[in-house]
Design a protein around this motif. Structure first.
Motif, PDB file in Angstrom:
ATOM      1  N   ARG A   9      40.530  49.194  41.616  1.00 31.08           N
ATOM      2  CA  ARG A   9      41.403  48.130  41.100  1.00 31.08           C
ATOM      3  C   ARG A   9      40.725  47.434  39.920  1.00 31.08           C
ATOM      4  O   ARG A   9      39.602  46.931  40.039  1.00 31.08           O
ATOM      5  CB  ARG A   9      41.705  47.120  42.207  1.00 31.08           C
ATOM      6  CG  ARG A   9      42.511  47.712  43.359  1.00 31.08           C
ATOM      7  CD  ARG A   9      42.749  46.692  44.458  1.00 31.08           C
ATOM      8  NE  ARG A   9      41.500  46.293  45.106  1.00 31.08           N
ATOM      9  CZ  ARG A   9      40.940  46.928  46.129  1.00 31.08           C
ATOM     10  NH1 ARG A   9      41.519  48.028  46.627  1.00 31.08           N
ATOM     11  NH2 ARG A   9      39.814  46.490  46.663  1.00 31.08           N
ATOM     12  N   LYS A  74      44.765  31.637  38.475  1.00 33.96           N
ATOM     13  CA  LYS A  74      45.957  31.973  39.249  1.00 33.96           C
ATOM     14  C   LYS A  74      46.408  33.402  38.970  1.00 33.96           C
ATOM     15  O   LYS A  74      46.871  34.120  39.867  1.00 33.96           O
ATOM     16  CB  LYS A  74      47.086  30.993  38.937  1.00 33.96           C
ATOM     17  CG  LYS A  74      46.873  29.582  39.484  1.00 33.96           C
ATOM     18  CD  LYS A  74      48.038  28.679  39.133  1.00 33.96           C
ATOM     19  CE  LYS A  74      47.819  27.267  39.665  1.00 33.96           C
ATOM     20  NZ  LYS A  74      48.932  26.345  39.290  1.00 33.96           N
ATOM     21  N   GLY A  77      44.565  35.903  41.095  1.00 34.75           N
ATOM     22  CA  GLY A  77      45.138  35.999  42.432  1.00 34.75           C
ATOM     23  C   GLY A  77      46.413  36.818  42.442  1.00 34.75           C
ATOM     24  O   GLY A  77      46.634  37.625  43.355  1.00 34.75           O
ATOM     25  N   ALA A  78      47.250  36.620  41.424  1.00 29.49           N
ATOM     26  CA  ALA A  78      48.481  37.394  41.334  1.00 29.49           C
ATOM     27  C   ALA A  78      48.178  38.883  41.154  1.00 29.49           C
ATOM     28  O   ALA A  78      48.823  39.745  41.764  1.00 29.49           O
ATOM     29  CB  ALA A  78      49.336  36.887  40.178  1.00 29.49           C
ATOM     30  N   GLU A  80      45.498  40.500  42.139  1.00 27.29           N
ATOM     31  CA  GLU A  80      44.987  41.046  43.397  1.00 27.29           C
ATOM     32  C   GLU A  80      46.117  41.298  44.385  1.00 27.29           C
ATOM     33  O   GLU A  80      46.099  42.288  45.120  1.00 27.29           O
ATOM     34  CB  GLU A  80      43.945  40.097  43.979  1.00 27.29           C
ATOM     35  CG  GLU A  80      42.662  40.063  43.161  1.00 27.29           C
ATOM     36  CD  GLU A  80      41.653  39.056  43.658  1.00 27.29           C
ATOM     37  OE1 GLU A  80      40.449  39.268  43.435  1.00 27.29           O
ATOM     38  OE2 GLU A  80      42.064  38.039  44.267  1.00 27.29           O
ATOM     39  N   GLY A  81      47.107  40.432  44.389  1.00 25.33           N
ATOM     40  CA  GLY A  81      48.255  40.646  45.256  1.00 25.33           C
ATOM     41  C   GLY A  81      49.040  41.890  44.873  1.00 25.33           C
ATOM     42  O   GLY A  81      49.446  42.679  45.735  1.00 25.33           O
ATOM     43  N   LEU A  82      49.235  42.079  43.572  1.00 27.91           N
ATOM     44  CA  LEU A  82      49.990  43.234  43.098  1.00 27.91           C
ATOM     45  C   LEU A  82      49.223  44.541  43.292  1.00 27.91           C
ATOM     46  O   LEU A  82      49.822  45.603  43.540  1.00 27.91           O
ATOM     47  CB  LEU A  82      50.339  43.058  41.621  1.00 27.91           C
ATOM     48  CG  LEU A  82      51.358  41.953  41.298  1.00 27.91           C
ATOM     49  CD1 LEU A  82      51.386  41.678  39.799  1.00 27.91           C
ATOM     50  CD2 LEU A  82      52.746  42.351  41.791  1.00 27.91           C
ATOM     51  N   GLY A  84      46.875  45.005  45.629  1.00 25.13           N
ATOM     52  CA  GLY A  84      46.607  45.236  47.045  1.00 25.13           C
ATOM     53  C   GLY A  84      45.174  45.011  47.470  1.00 25.13           C
ATOM     54  O   GLY A  84      44.753  45.524  48.522  1.00 25.13           O
ATOM     55  N   GLY A  85      44.406  44.240  46.701  1.00 32.13           N
ATOM     56  CA  GLY A  85      43.026  43.961  47.094  1.00 32.13           C
ATOM     57  C   GLY A  85      42.242  43.340  45.960  1.00 32.13           C
ATOM     58  O   GLY A  85      42.755  43.156  44.848  1.00 32.13           O
TER      59      GLY A  85
END
Length: 263
Positions: A9, A74, A77-78, A80-82, A84-85
Protein backbone atom coordinates in the motif's frame (compact mmCIF):
# COMPACT_ATOMS: atom_id res chain seq x y z
CA UNK A 1 12.59 -8.41 -12.45
CA UNK A 2 9.81 -8.97 -9.94
CA UNK A 3 10.13 -6.23 -7.32
CA UNK A 4 7.78 -8.05 -4.92
CA UNK A 5 5.50 -5.04 -4.53
CA UNK A 6 2.23 -6.89 -5.16
CA UNK A 7 -0.35 -5.79 -2.61
CA UNK A 8 1.88 -3.16 -0.97
CA UNK A 9 0.00 0.00 0.00
CA UNK A 10 1.49 3.30 -1.17
CA UNK A 11 0.61 6.96 -0.71
CA UNK A 12 1.93 9.20 -3.49
CA UNK A 13 1.86 12.95 -2.98
CA UNK A 14 1.56 15.06 -6.09
CA UNK A 15 0.11 12.07 -7.87
CA UNK A 16 -1.90 14.01 -10.44
CA UNK A 17 1.02 14.82 -12.76
CA UNK A 18 4.77 14.88 -13.28
CA UNK A 19 7.08 12.88 -11.06
CA UNK A 20 4.37 11.80 -8.64
CA UNK A 21 2.25 10.39 -11.42
CA UNK A 22 5.25 8.54 -12.86
CA UNK A 23 6.03 6.94 -9.50
CA UNK A 24 2.41 5.96 -8.96
CA UNK A 25 2.23 4.31 -12.36
CA UNK A 26 5.51 2.46 -11.78
CA UNK A 27 4.39 1.15 -8.40
CA UNK A 28 0.99 0.06 -9.70
CA UNK A 29 2.61 -1.68 -12.66
CA UNK A 30 4.46 -3.80 -10.08
CA UNK A 31 1.19 -4.68 -8.34
CA UNK A 32 1.14 -2.08 -5.55
CA UNK A 33 -2.10 -0.44 -4.51
CA UNK A 34 -1.66 3.32 -4.70
CA UNK A 35 -3.47 6.28 -3.15
CA UNK A 36 -2.92 9.40 -5.23
CA UNK A 37 -2.95 12.69 -3.33
CA UNK A 38 -3.13 16.27 -4.56
CA UNK A 39 -5.58 19.18 -4.58
CA UNK A 40 -7.19 18.50 -7.97
CA UNK A 41 -9.71 15.65 -7.77
CA UNK A 42 -10.47 15.68 -11.50
CA UNK A 43 -6.81 15.29 -12.49
CA UNK A 44 -6.29 12.62 -9.84
CA UNK A 45 -9.27 10.64 -11.08
CA UNK A 46 -8.00 10.75 -14.66
CA UNK A 47 -4.65 9.31 -13.54
CA UNK A 48 -6.35 6.70 -11.36
CA UNK A 49 -8.61 5.64 -14.22
CA UNK A 50 -5.59 5.15 -16.46
CA UNK A 51 -3.81 3.06 -13.83
CA UNK A 52 -6.87 0.95 -13.12
CA UNK A 53 -7.32 0.24 -16.81
CA UNK A 54 -3.77 -0.96 -17.41
CA UNK A 55 -1.89 -1.90 -14.21
CA UNK A 56 -2.00 -5.00 -12.05
CA UNK A 57 -2.25 -2.81 -8.95
CA UNK A 58 -5.11 -0.44 -8.32
CA UNK A 59 -5.37 3.29 -7.66
CA UNK A 60 -7.63 5.39 -5.44
CA UNK A 61 -7.64 9.13 -4.85
CA UNK A 62 -7.63 11.45 -1.84
CA UNK A 63 -7.51 15.23 -1.95
CA UNK A 64 -5.72 17.71 0.28
CA UNK A 65 -3.55 20.80 0.11
CA UNK A 66 -0.08 20.03 1.48
CA UNK A 67 -0.09 23.40 3.22
CA UNK A 68 -3.24 22.43 5.16
CA UNK A 69 -1.73 20.01 7.64
CA UNK A 70 -4.95 18.97 9.32
CA UNK A 71 -6.57 18.16 5.99
CA UNK A 72 -3.43 16.32 4.98
CA UNK A 73 -3.52 14.05 8.02
CA UNK A 74 -7.20 13.34 7.45
CA UNK A 75 -6.38 12.39 3.87
CA UNK A 76 -3.92 9.77 5.13
CA UNK A 77 -6.69 8.17 7.17
CA UNK A 78 -8.97 8.23 4.15
CA UNK A 79 -6.26 6.62 2.01
CA UNK A 80 -5.72 3.86 4.55
CA UNK A 81 -9.44 3.17 4.59
CA UNK A 82 -9.61 2.95 0.81
CA UNK A 83 -6.51 0.77 0.57
CA UNK A 84 -7.54 -1.52 3.42
CA UNK A 85 -4.63 -0.96 5.80
CA UNK A 86 -1.73 1.24 6.89
CA UNK A 87 0.55 2.98 4.41
CA UNK A 88 3.69 0.93 3.70
CA UNK A 89 5.30 3.15 1.06
CA UNK A 90 5.25 6.96 1.21
CA UNK A 91 6.38 9.29 -1.56
CA UNK A 92 6.87 12.80 -0.19
CA UNK A 93 6.60 15.06 -3.21
CA UNK A 94 5.83 18.78 -2.93
CA UNK A 95 5.54 21.52 -5.50
CA UNK A 96 8.35 23.99 -6.04
CA UNK A 97 8.27 27.74 -5.30
CA UNK A 98 8.63 30.41 -7.99
CA UNK A 99 12.20 31.12 -9.16
CA UNK A 100 14.07 33.57 -6.92
CA UNK A 101 17.26 34.31 -5.07
CA UNK A 102 17.43 34.23 -1.28
CA UNK A 103 18.54 37.71 -0.23
CA UNK A 104 15.93 40.15 1.03
CA UNK A 105 12.89 37.88 0.74
CA UNK A 106 9.81 38.51 2.83
CA UNK A 107 9.95 36.30 5.94
CA UNK A 108 6.32 35.43 5.31
CA UNK A 109 7.30 33.83 2.00
CA UNK A 110 9.85 31.65 3.81
CA UNK A 111 7.27 30.64 6.39
CA UNK A 112 4.60 29.79 3.84
CA UNK A 113 6.94 27.76 1.66
CA UNK A 114 8.48 25.99 4.66
CA UNK A 115 5.07 24.87 5.87
CA UNK A 116 4.07 23.60 2.43
CA UNK A 117 7.37 22.08 1.28
CA UNK A 118 9.05 20.95 4.49
CA UNK A 119 6.80 20.81 7.54
CA UNK A 120 4.15 18.93 5.58
CA UNK A 121 6.75 16.23 4.82
CA UNK A 122 7.75 15.95 8.47
CA UNK A 123 4.16 15.66 9.69
CA UNK A 124 3.08 13.24 6.97
CA UNK A 125 6.02 10.96 7.64
CA UNK A 126 5.44 11.04 11.41
CA UNK A 127 1.84 10.03 10.71
CA UNK A 128 2.75 6.82 8.86
CA UNK A 129 5.88 5.77 10.78
CA UNK A 130 4.23 4.11 13.80
CA UNK A 131 2.46 1.51 11.65
CA UNK A 132 5.61 0.90 9.62
CA UNK A 133 7.59 0.33 12.81
CA UNK A 134 4.95 -2.02 14.17
CA UNK A 135 5.06 -4.03 10.93
CA UNK A 136 8.85 -4.03 10.78
CA UNK A 137 8.83 -2.74 7.19
CA UNK A 138 8.41 0.55 5.37
CA UNK A 139 9.72 2.81 2.66
CA UNK A 140 10.00 6.61 2.79
CA UNK A 141 10.98 8.30 -0.47
CA UNK A 142 11.45 12.06 -0.74
CA UNK A 143 11.56 14.01 -3.98
CA UNK A 144 14.05 16.87 -3.70
CA UNK A 145 16.23 18.31 -6.48
CA UNK A 146 19.72 18.10 -7.94
CA UNK A 147 20.19 21.57 -6.43
CA UNK A 148 20.70 19.86 -3.05
CA UNK A 149 24.14 18.80 -4.33
CA UNK A 150 24.81 21.63 -6.78
CA UNK A 151 22.74 24.80 -6.19
CA UNK A 152 20.96 26.14 -9.24
CA UNK A 153 21.07 29.93 -9.76
CA UNK A 154 17.62 31.47 -9.50
CA UNK A 155 16.14 28.62 -7.47
CA UNK A 156 17.26 29.82 -4.06
CA UNK A 157 14.17 29.07 -2.00
CA UNK A 158 13.83 25.62 -3.52
CA UNK A 159 17.50 24.86 -2.89
CA UNK A 160 17.39 25.97 0.74
CA UNK A 161 14.21 24.13 1.66
CA UNK A 162 14.89 20.93 -0.25
CA UNK A 163 18.33 20.80 1.36
CA UNK A 164 16.64 20.79 4.75
CA UNK A 165 14.63 17.75 3.62
CA UNK A 166 17.86 15.97 2.69
CA UNK A 167 19.39 16.61 6.11
CA UNK A 168 16.24 15.49 7.91
CA UNK A 169 15.99 12.35 5.80
CA UNK A 170 19.58 11.32 6.47
CA UNK A 171 19.00 11.70 10.21
CA UNK A 172 15.68 9.84 10.09
CA UNK A 173 17.22 6.97 8.11
CA UNK A 174 19.52 6.19 11.02
CA UNK A 175 16.70 6.40 13.57
CA UNK A 176 14.43 3.91 11.80
CA UNK A 177 16.89 1.56 10.09
CA UNK A 178 16.61 -1.11 12.78
CA UNK A 179 12.82 -1.12 12.26
CA UNK A 180 13.13 -2.33 8.67
CA UNK A 181 12.35 1.12 7.26
CA UNK A 182 14.47 2.80 4.60
CA UNK A 183 14.55 6.53 3.90
CA UNK A 184 15.99 7.82 0.63
CA UNK A 185 15.92 11.13 -1.19
CA UNK A 186 15.62 11.34 -4.96
CA UNK A 187 17.41 14.18 -6.74
CA UNK A 188 15.82 14.75 -10.16
CA UNK A 189 17.66 16.80 -12.70
CA UNK A 190 15.78 17.95 -15.77
CA UNK A 191 12.91 15.50 -16.15
CA UNK A 192 10.19 16.26 -18.70
CA UNK A 193 7.44 17.51 -16.37
CA UNK A 194 5.15 20.56 -16.13
CA UNK A 195 7.53 22.01 -13.49
CA UNK A 196 10.44 22.01 -15.94
CA UNK A 197 8.22 23.54 -18.63
CA UNK A 198 7.28 26.36 -16.24
CA UNK A 199 10.94 27.01 -15.40
CA UNK A 200 11.78 27.16 -19.12
CA UNK A 201 8.98 29.68 -19.62
CA UNK A 202 10.29 31.78 -16.72
CA UNK A 203 13.80 31.74 -18.19
CA UNK A 204 12.45 32.67 -21.62
CA UNK A 205 10.53 35.62 -20.19
CA UNK A 206 13.73 36.86 -18.52
CA UNK A 207 16.17 36.36 -21.41
CA UNK A 208 13.98 36.97 -24.44
CA UNK A 209 14.39 33.41 -25.68
CA UNK A 210 11.50 31.22 -26.68
CA UNK A 211 10.64 28.39 -24.27
CA UNK A 212 11.91 25.98 -26.92
CA UNK A 213 15.27 27.77 -27.06
CA UNK A 214 15.50 27.75 -23.27
CA UNK A 215 14.81 24.02 -23.23
CA UNK A 216 17.40 23.34 -25.92
CA UNK A 217 20.03 25.40 -24.08
CA UNK A 218 19.52 23.35 -20.93
CA UNK A 219 20.25 20.09 -22.74
CA UNK A 220 23.79 21.24 -23.53
CA UNK A 221 24.80 20.70 -19.89
CA UNK A 222 23.37 17.15 -19.68
CA UNK A 223 25.98 14.51 -20.59
CA UNK A 224 23.43 12.02 -21.94
CA UNK A 225 22.25 14.74 -24.33
CA UNK A 226 18.57 14.82 -23.51
CA UNK A 227 15.96 15.59 -20.87
CA UNK A 228 14.89 12.62 -18.78
CA UNK A 229 11.56 10.83 -19.12
CA UNK A 230 9.22 10.66 -16.09
CA UNK A 231 9.07 6.88 -16.55
CA UNK A 232 12.82 6.66 -15.92
CA UNK A 233 12.38 8.48 -12.63
CA UNK A 234 9.44 6.26 -11.69
CA UNK A 235 11.45 3.10 -12.32
CA UNK A 236 14.18 4.17 -9.89
CA UNK A 237 11.61 5.06 -7.24
CA UNK A 238 9.83 1.71 -7.64
CA UNK A 239 13.08 -0.18 -7.07
CA UNK A 240 13.90 1.85 -3.95
CA UNK A 241 10.38 1.18 -2.65
CA UNK A 242 10.82 -2.55 -3.05
CA UNK A 243 12.11 -5.24 -0.68
CA UNK A 244 15.06 -5.69 -3.04
CA UNK A 245 16.41 -2.26 -2.00
CA UNK A 246 16.49 -3.09 1.70
CA UNK A 247 20.20 -2.27 2.00
CA UNK A 248 19.86 1.20 0.45
CA UNK A 249 19.00 3.88 3.00
CA UNK A 250 20.04 7.39 3.93
CA UNK A 251 21.09 7.98 0.33
CA UNK A 252 20.79 10.83 -2.14
CA UNK A 253 19.91 9.21 -5.46
CA UNK A 254 20.80 11.32 -8.51
CA UNK A 255 18.52 10.95 -11.54
CA UNK A 256 19.98 13.66 -13.69
CA UNK A 257 21.62 12.21 -16.81
CA UNK A 258 25.02 12.94 -15.28
CA UNK A 259 24.42 16.70 -15.08
CA UNK A 260 25.61 17.21 -11.51
CA UNK A 261 29.31 18.04 -11.68
CA UNK A 262 30.16 17.31 -8.05
CA UNK A 263 31.60 13.91 -7.15
Amino acid sequence: MDLHLTGKRALVCGGSSGLGRAVAEALAAEGAHVALLSRDAAKLQAVADGINATATGRAVIVTADLADHEALLKAVGAAEGLLGGPIEILLNNTGGPPPSGVAGLDPELWRTQFEAMVLSVFRLTDRVLPAMRAAGWGRILNVASSSVVEPIPGLGVSTALRSSIAGWAKTLAVEVAADGITVNTLLPGRIDTPRIASLDQARAAKTGETPEQARAASVVSIPVGRIGAPEEFGAVAAFLASPKAAYVTGSLIRIDGGAIKAI
